[in-house]
Design a protein around this motif. Sequence first.
Motif, short mmCIF file in Angstrom:
data_model
loop_
_atom_site.label_atom_id
_atom_site.label_comp_id
_atom_site.label_asym_id
_atom_site.label_seq_id
_atom_site.Cartn_x
_atom_site.Cartn_y
_atom_site.Cartn_z
N THR A 180 0.83 -1.20 0.00
CA THR A 180 0.00 0.00 0.00
C THR A 180 0.87 1.25 0.00
N LYS A 232 -1.68 3.34 -2.00
CA LYS A 232 -3.05 2.87 -1.78
C LYS A 232 -3.34 2.79 -0.28
N GLN A 254 -5.73 0.23 0.89
CA GLN A 254 -6.08 -1.15 1.19
C GLN A 254 -5.69 -2.08 0.04
#
Length: 350
Positions: A130, A135, A137
């Motif tokens: 991540t 990101k 998740q």
Amino acid sequence: MNKWMMAAGLVVGMWVSWSSFAAEALATCKPGTKVSEEGFVPINGIEQWVTLHGTDCANPIVLIVHGGPGNPSTPFAENLYGAWENDFTLVQWDQRGSGKTFAQNPVTANGPLTIAVMAKDGVDVANYATHRLGKRQVILFGGSWGSALAVHMLKLEPGLFSAYQGSSQMVEYRANQNATYSRALQLTRAAGDTQAVASLEALGAPPWKNPRAFGIVRRITRRYEAKNTQPAPDAWWRFPAEYETSSYKESYTAGEDYSYLQLVGMKGDGMLSQIDLPALGTDFPMPIFIIQGKEDLLTMPVVTKAYFDSIKAHTKKYLLLDKVGHDPNPLMVDAQFWVLKNDIKPLVGS
């Protein structure tokens, strides 16, 4: 110092050490930017082999938790999952005690593997992915042993995972082993397979303290699964050129042997005996999807479906597939991808 192998088209187009590489995120990911990275990453105290591949860094991340536990899927990833890279960024790692991670850390063989440590490894890999890809998740994907480890990861840090897809889902070792043994006896007796019947009766009903028992039963059940399932192409399991070396094959085999004994234990007291997913709780804050082969004799549908029915999640789905056993085949892999793309991706976005 270990180096990461950087492929053309990455935001950082140079050789960098893992220490600086791990600290840098692709938070400025531009849609359409390819990701193709392989190398050792410091994970939970040791360097572990991690790969990231996808055609677009903006796609959702799928973290694949391999089975075994000593059977990393990284050598075969392109054959099985290469087509998925258009829709997802695939992250894989050779688990502690297997593959390149085992070769990099041979001292691992001097100690035990535990589910708790390996679940922490998996969470650290997810956190790394991540951060690296900017990101929040990842989608978690696990099969067989990997399905048990994945649920431990979900419970350890649920906020890190947007959805879970499990295949050949392990549930609880006594329930799984009892169902397998009973069905194996039934099938072999019906077939007049006196040699297999004699082997099973000599072992007796589980739990087993003989470390060879699990392998003996699995060889029998795999043979009976093959009678009613679509075979996997032989080409799936051929090592590609970069893995086609004697040193890698030796490490792969050594890790497989070590991890198998850690799974079953010398007296039936290995990690397998500690698998009890219902005891972890059956409430999940993320969507849960389970894909099950109708002919699976190792994680049998009767056990998996009962566990699925007990799960409380705002979205859940169970698929039972004809002509599919425990191990991957084209029907299973196609269903896995279909669910990821059509059921899960619309729920989680990017």
